[in-house]
Design an enzyme around this catalytic site. Structure first.
Site, short mmCIF file in Angstrom:
data_model
loop_
_atom_site.label_atom_id
_atom_site.label_comp_id
_atom_site.label_asym_id
_atom_site.label_seq_id
_atom_site.Cartn_x
_atom_site.Cartn_y
_atom_site.Cartn_z
CG ASP A 44 -0.19 -0.14 2.79
OD1 ASP A 44 0.72 -0.61 2.81
OD2 ASP A 44 -1.22 0.06 3.68
CB SER A 45 4.62 1.82 0.01
OG SER A 45 4.92 0.99 -0.35
CE LYS A 113 2.73 -6.19 3.97
NZ LYS A 113 2.32 -5.28 4.21
CD GLU A 115 0.28 -1.94 8.16
OE1 GLU A 115 -0.07 -0.75 8.97
OE2 GLU A 115 0.70 -1.57 7.14
CD GLU A 182 7.77 -0.68 7.68
OE1 GLU A 182 6.70 -1.90 7.88
OE2 GLU A 182 7.59 0.91 7.32
O1 KIV Z 1 3.78 -0.85 1.53
C1 KIV Z 1 4.93 -1.65 1.64
O2 KIV Z 1 5.41 -1.10 0.84
C2 KIV Z 1 4.97 -2.39 3.27
C3 KIV Z 1 6.60 -3.15 3.92
C4 KIV Z 1 6.62 -4.03 4.06
C5 KIV Z 1 7.52 -2.96 2.06
O3 KIV Z 1 4.32 -2.63 3.56
#
Ligand code: KIV
Length: 270
Positions: A44-45, A113, A115, A182
């Site tokens: 999501d970056s 993924k 969080e 992280e």
């Molecule tokens: O969104 C992201 O870039 C991440 C990192 C772990 C690289 O979650």
């Protein structure tokens, strides 16, 4: 053959080769990274790196699906993980399933993924029991930047470290096949990696982890401005691009480009 979650899970322990992971958001970049990586994350970056947003909170389902599909379609080697954006899974486990299922169906990714620690364990269990492989993400959680008070390394005191260790264990127990850790001190990186039987992929979490991940634009030196301590730049791609663009601009202004090599001629009449 594209890598599976089983292939990723087999890289557990210091006797194995560490997992090589990078982010990818677009087809051309994904094609370049794919042969060298075990896992590519459509993070999501993307909201910050591609769209210039201030945080990852601006990513949404449509953005992630577009980029997830581009990356999955352009690759054949790495396992593709797509990040569940803020607000797409925290509401309820049913909401999480519906959105994760959209990712699996509409992007051809191999896993999602998300969080969160112990508070997300029930959701991770719900997804993994219903056919959705989940990669966890604990420690510094960018989607929680507002409650964390900034992008700071996490768990640097004893209670904080204990919480992250418990979070990682809870996500593993819920069925995650791997976990991203992280922004934590090396001692905690070692502790979490040793405590879990699934691969721990570090980003600013030390060399002790079972694998490493970075934002590709950061390690390629494309990202401008201040970068986190854990980013190593392997190339100064921005300077290379700048010099190429300057040469192009100079050539156009001096009428050196396009010369005959780059110009169509009319067909000769018979
Ligand atoms: O969104 C992201 O870039 C991440 C990192 C772990 C690289 O979650």
């Amino acid at each position: 053959m594209r890598k599976t979650i089983k292939d990723i899970a087999s890289h557990k322990g210091s006797h194995t080769v560490p997992l090589v992971c990078l982010t990818a958001y677009t087809a051309p970049m994904a094609r370049l990274l794919d042969p060298h990586c075990d896992l590519l994350l459509v993070g999501d970056s993307v909201a910050m790196v591609v769209y210039g947003e201030p945080s990852t909170l601006q990513a949404d389902m449509e953005m992630m699906i577009r980029h997830g599909r581009a990356v999955a379609n352009a690759t054949q080697n790495a396992l593709i993980a797509v990040d569940m954006p803020f607000g797409s899974y925290q509401g309820s486990r049913e909401q999480a399933f519906e959105n994760a299922a959209r990712f699996m169906r509409e992007t051809n990714c191999g896993c999602v993924k998300l969080e969160g620690g112990a508070e997300m364990a029930e959701t991770v269990l719900y997804l993994t029991q219903r056919g959705i492989p989940v990669c966890g993400h604990v420690g510094l959680q960018p989607q929680s930047v507002n409650t964390m008070g900034g992008f700071k390394a996490q768990g640097r005191d004893e209670p904080g470290a204990q919480k992250i260790l418990n979070d990682a264990k809870a996500i593993e127990a819920a069925g995650a096949f791997c976990i991203v850790l992280e922004g934590v001190a090396e001692t905690l990186g070692v502790q979490v990696t040793n405590a879990l039987s699934i691969p721990v992929i570090g980003i600013g979490a030390s060399a002790a982890c079972d694998g490493q991940i970075l934002v590709a634009e950061d390690m390629l030196g494309i990202t401008q401005g201040k970068k986190p301590k854990f980013v190593k730049e392997y190339a100064d791609t921005a300077s290379l691009m700048e010099s190429a663009v300057k040469q192009y601009a100079d050539d156009v202004r001096a009428r050196r480009f396009p010369d005959t090599a780059f110009t169509y001629q009319a067909l000769k009449q018979a």
